[in-house]
Scaffold this motif. Structure first.
Motif, PDB file in Angstrom:
ATOM      1  N   TYR A  56      92.892  50.700 -19.500  1.00 28.07           N
ATOM      2  CA  TYR A  56      93.724  51.800 -19.029  1.00 28.07           C
ATOM      3  C   TYR A  56      92.931  52.603 -18.012  1.00 28.07           C
ATOM      4  N   GLN A  57      93.637  53.373 -17.195  1.00 29.01           N
ATOM      5  CA  GLN A  57      93.005  54.155 -16.145  1.00 29.01           C
ATOM      6  C   GLN A  57      92.437  55.451 -16.712  1.00 29.01           C
ATOM      7  N   ALA A  93      97.562  41.080  -8.667  1.00 28.96           N
ATOM      8  CA  ALA A  93      98.272  42.150  -7.958  1.00 28.96           C
ATOM      9  C   ALA A  93      97.249  43.120  -7.405  1.00 28.96           C
ATOM     10  N   GLY A  94      97.569  43.727  -6.292  1.00 27.36           N
ATOM     11  CA  GLY A  94      96.715  44.758  -5.732  1.00 27.36           C
ATOM     12  C   GLY A  94      95.310  44.296  -5.409  1.00 27.36           C
ATOM     13  N   GLY A  95      95.124  42.987  -5.187  1.00 36.38           N
ATOM     14  CA  GLY A  95      93.805  42.468  -4.837  1.00 36.38           C
ATOM     15  C   GLY A  95      92.891  42.249  -6.026  1.00 36.38           C
ATOM     16  N   THR A  96      93.425  42.292  -7.230  1.00 35.21           N
ATOM     17  CA  THR A  96      92.608  42.051  -8.425  1.00 35.21           C
ATOM     18  C   THR A  96      93.336  41.090  -9.356  1.00 35.21           C
ATOM     19  N   THR A  97      92.591  40.555 -10.308  1.00 32.62           N
ATOM     20  CA  THR A  97      93.127  39.530 -11.204  1.00 32.62           C
ATOM     21  C   THR A  97      92.751  39.837 -12.642  1.00 32.62           C
ATOM     22  N   GLY A 111      84.070  54.909 -16.938  1.00 35.05           N
ATOM     23  CA  GLY A 111      84.673  53.581 -16.955  1.00 35.05           C
ATOM     24  C   GLY A 111      84.076  52.680 -15.893  1.00 35.05           C
ATOM     25  N   THR A 112      84.789  51.648 -15.554  1.00 32.47           N
ATOM     26  CA  THR A 112      84.374  50.689 -14.542  1.00 32.47           C
ATOM     27  C   THR A 112      85.245  50.872 -13.314  1.00 32.47           C
ATOM     28  N   ALA A 113      84.613  51.007 -12.153  1.00 30.75           N
ATOM     29  CA  ALA A 113      85.368  51.178 -10.916  1.00 30.75           C
ATOM     30  C   ALA A 113      85.893  49.829 -10.442  1.00 30.75           C
ATOM     31  N   GLN A 114      87.185  49.771 -10.143  1.00 30.07           N
ATOM     32  CA  GLN A 114      87.842  48.586  -9.597  1.00 30.07           C
ATOM     33  C   GLN A 114      88.591  49.013  -8.342  1.00 30.07           C
ATOM     34  N   VAL A 115      88.684  48.129  -7.372  1.00 29.90           N
ATOM     35  CA  VAL A 115      89.490  48.411  -6.195  1.00 29.90           C
ATOM     36  C   VAL A 115      90.837  47.718  -6.386  1.00 29.90           C
ATOM     37  N   VAL A 116      91.897  48.522  -6.422  1.00 28.14           N
ATOM     38  CA  VAL A 116      93.251  48.011  -6.625  1.00 28.14           C
ATOM     39  C   VAL A 116      94.118  48.552  -5.503  1.00 28.14           C
ATOM     40  N   ALA A 175     100.342  47.822 -15.120  1.00 32.32           N
ATOM     41  CA  ALA A 175     101.107  49.067 -15.066  1.00 32.32           C
ATOM     42  C   ALA A 175     100.265  50.250 -15.519  1.00 32.32           C
ATOM     43  N   ARG A 176      99.359  50.006 -16.465  1.00 28.93           N
ATOM     44  CA  ARG A 176      98.501  51.077 -16.981  1.00 28.93           C
ATOM     45  C   ARG A 176      97.518  51.600 -15.936  1.00 28.93           C
ATOM     46  N   ILE A 177      97.332  50.842 -14.844  1.00 31.67           N
ATOM     47  CA  ILE A 177      96.456  51.315 -13.771  1.00 31.67           C
ATOM     48  C   ILE A 177      97.248  51.568 -12.486  1.00 31.67           C
ATOM     49  N   GLY A 178      98.578  51.718 -12.620  1.00 31.70           N
ATOM     50  CA  GLY A 178      99.395  52.150 -11.500  1.00 31.70           C
ATOM     51  C   GLY A 178     100.021  51.057 -10.651  1.00 31.70           C
ATOM     52  N   VAL A 179      99.986  49.811 -11.088  1.00 36.33           N
ATOM     53  CA  VAL A 179     100.597  48.719 -10.326  1.00 36.33           C
ATOM     54  C   VAL A 179     101.987  48.450 -10.905  1.00 36.33           C
ATOM     55  N   GLU A 180     102.970  48.347 -10.035  1.00 33.51           N
ATOM     56  CA  GLU A 180     104.331  48.034 -10.468  1.00 33.51           C
ATOM     57  C   GLU A 180     104.355  46.671 -11.154  1.00 33.51           C
ATOM     58  N   MET A 181     105.032  46.594 -12.299  1.00 38.16           N
ATOM     59  CA  MET A 181     105.094  45.338 -13.056  1.00 38.16           C
ATOM     60  C   MET A 181     105.672  44.193 -12.225  1.00 38.16           C
ATOM     61  N   ASP A 182     106.651  44.496 -11.369  1.00 39.66           N
ATOM     62  CA  ASP A 182     107.276  43.459 -10.549  1.00 39.66           C
ATOM     63  C   ASP A 182     106.342  42.928  -9.461  1.00 39.66           C
TER      64      ASP A 182
END
Length: 111
Positions: free
Chosen positions: A45-46, A8-12, A51-56, A92-99
């Motif tokens: 978690y965000q 989701a959001g370009g990450t896995t 932390g580690t930067a990820q692009v989502v 969801a913990r980093i702001g992506v909708e579960m669906d």
């Protein structure tokens, strides 16, 4: 071993599901080695900074990782259901909708 992957959001995020007869990793906190199915996956978690930067979804998100918490299950169905829920929860913990999380399950045949 099965690989349960969420995208989701370009990450896995991918976790490992050790099946009956396979040797799951042993370490402090691992479930009873008699559990027929063992799920192991990162937890994160965000955070505001560090932390580690990820692009989502095109924006930078800072993520802190927790120690994976392996979990044992009696049936394959229980294990896969829990794995899918775990992956959706991490997103969801980093702001992506579960669906919005697409889940795939594939057999990992190391050669």
């Amino acid at each position: 071993m099965l690989l349960v992957r969420g995208e989701a959001g370009g990450t896995t995020l991918t976790g490992s599901l050790y099946e009956r007869g396979e040797r799951a990793p042993t370490f402090k906190g691992a479930p009873d080695e008699d559990a027929p199915y063992v799920w192991v996956c990162d937890e994160f978690y965000q955070v505001e900074s560090g932390g580690t930067a990820q692009v989502v979804s095109g924006k930078e998100v800072h993520v802190a990782f927790e120690t994976p918490m392996p979990r044992g299950f009696d049936t394959r169905e229980q294990a896969i259901d829990a794995a899918e829920e775990h992956i959706r929860t991490q997103f969801a913990r980093i702001g992506v909708e579960m669906d919005d999380v697409e889940i795939s399950v594939e057999k990992n045949d190391p050669q």
